[in-house]
Design an enzyme around this catalytic site. Structure first.
Site, short mmCIF file in Angstrom:
data_model
loop_
_atom_site.label_atom_id
_atom_site.label_comp_id
_atom_site.label_asym_id
_atom_site.label_seq_id
_atom_site.Cartn_x
_atom_site.Cartn_y
_atom_site.Cartn_z
N HIS A 197 0.77 -1.11 -0.15
CA HIS A 197 -0.05 -0.13 -0.05
C HIS A 197 1.01 1.31 0.09
CE1 HIS A 197 -2.87 -3.08 1.34
NE2 HIS A 197 -3.92 -2.14 1.39
N GLU A 200 -1.12 6.44 -1.31
CA GLU A 200 -2.59 6.42 -0.94
C GLU A 200 -2.71 7.57 0.11
OE1 GLU A 200 -6.23 3.82 1.02
OE2 GLU A 200 -4.15 3.18 1.18
N ASP A 278 -10.77 -4.01 -2.45
CA ASP A 278 -10.31 -3.43 -1.43
C ASP A 278 -10.92 -4.32 -0.18
OD1 ASP A 278 -8.50 -2.47 0.23
OD2 ASP A 278 -9.21 -0.51 0.13
#
Length: 331
Positions: A197, A200, A278
């Site tokens: 990740h 973001e 997600d």
């Protein structure tokens, strides 16, 4: 809208972010855990996004309920089994389910390695009953710090033969990727693929770090790459896969509208990007919702949707022979 000649995949899908409302209700009552509502219907708004607008804080509160009811390893196994079922029911041909055993274990102090084993067992049981291909990705939850992540990693690597990759998730701003360089050296030494990740909550520099230092060949979300032209060129040239999750990005206020989402910018730059759900349990969506939304809200053509489908298959952490088998099954 969905091209039935192309495998339908979901590569960024949190197992611990996909617990059925009915399962939260059942496990809460089974284990005498106080729930925020007195009826199943009343529980839904506490664990699922209602409507389009939300915030990251509201989203994470809902996510926390998904693991609050994991009182024993049987509960973990049930949730893993139901994740396989949900993937099949939603029409997926292939899914990569990612999970953080530390996050799943922490509320009821479950053994971390026991959680890993329960997830594996639940997925195996699901695959006996449902026609879908599943692989697992382990997550290190950076928000709990370096030591907790090392515990988590060791528990996952003890079962590395059941994993295809490792991921880094959690508080990207508070716990930058550089804190986990040693962890990911172990991942690379174990021969697992790497996704992270990044881009973001933090900027493009977080993505550069994940690629250059952690060894990521895919990035989760990555929306802030569009502010760095050199990064966009690098992503396209090196086929770094972007795991895009438009509805989740809206729900966490990463973007303020679907129209603002940079999905098209990535595609026009030649970046390898695919659609994913997600946390489908929290967002109350499935993969077909994402394709429908991208068409209706963002104006994508059926040809562009088909390209997103193909991109997903190309990005998957599977061998070329497995890729061919997925396509052959659609012929």
């Amino acid at each position: 809208m969905i091209d039935t000649s192309i495998p339908l995949v979901d590569l960024h899908r949190h197992l611990d972010g996909n617990v059925r409302v009915e399962t939260i209700w059942d496990l809460g009552h089974q284990h005498n855990i106080a729930l925020p509502a007195d009826t199943l219907e009343g529980l839904a708004p506490f664990v699922q996004i209602q409507g389009k607008e939300s915030s990251l804080v509201a989203f994470l509160k809902k996510l926390d309920w998904m693991v609050a009811v994991l009182a024993d390893l049987d509960a973990v196994k049930r949730v893993a089994y139901e994740n396989v079922a949900d993937a099949a029911i939603s029409g997926l041909d292939y899914a990569e389910l990612r999970f953080s055993p530390y996050y799943m274990a922490m509320n009821h102090k479950l053994p971390i390695e026991g959680v890993v084993e329960a997830v594996i067992d639940g997925v195996k049981a699901g695959l006996k009953d449902y026609e879908v291909k599943i692989n697992l990705i382990g997550i290190m939850s950076r928000s709990f710090g370096q030591d907790a992540c090392m515990q988590e990693l060791e528990a996952l690597l003890a079962h590395k033969q059941h994993l295809v990759a490792m991921d880094l998730a959690g508080d990207e701003l508070g716990f930058p990727g550089a804190l986990f360089n040693d962890h990911f050296k172990k991942v690379r030494d174990a021969g697992l693929a790497i996704t992270a990740h990044a881009g973001e909550a933090a900027g493009a520099e977080s993505m550069w770090q994940a690629i250059q230092e952690l060894g990521a060949t895919r990035i989760g979300h990555g929306v802030n790459a569009i502010h760095d032209p050199k990064l966009m060129e690098y992503l396209a040239a090196n086929r770094i896969g972007i795991e895009s999750c438009p509805t989740s990005n809206l729900h966490t206020s990463t973007v303020t509208s679907y129209q603002e989402h940079p999905l098209r910018t990535f595609m026009e730059a030649g970046v390898l990007i695919g659609l994913n759900t997600d946390d489908p349990g929290v967002s109350a969506i499935d993969i077909k919702h994402e394709y429908r939304t991208v068409k209706q809200e963002m104006g994508f053509s059926d040809a562009e949707l088909a390209q997103l489908q193909r991109n997903g298959v190309e990005m998957a952490f599977i061998s070329d022979s497995e890729r061919k088998a997925l396509y052959a099954a659609k012929a």
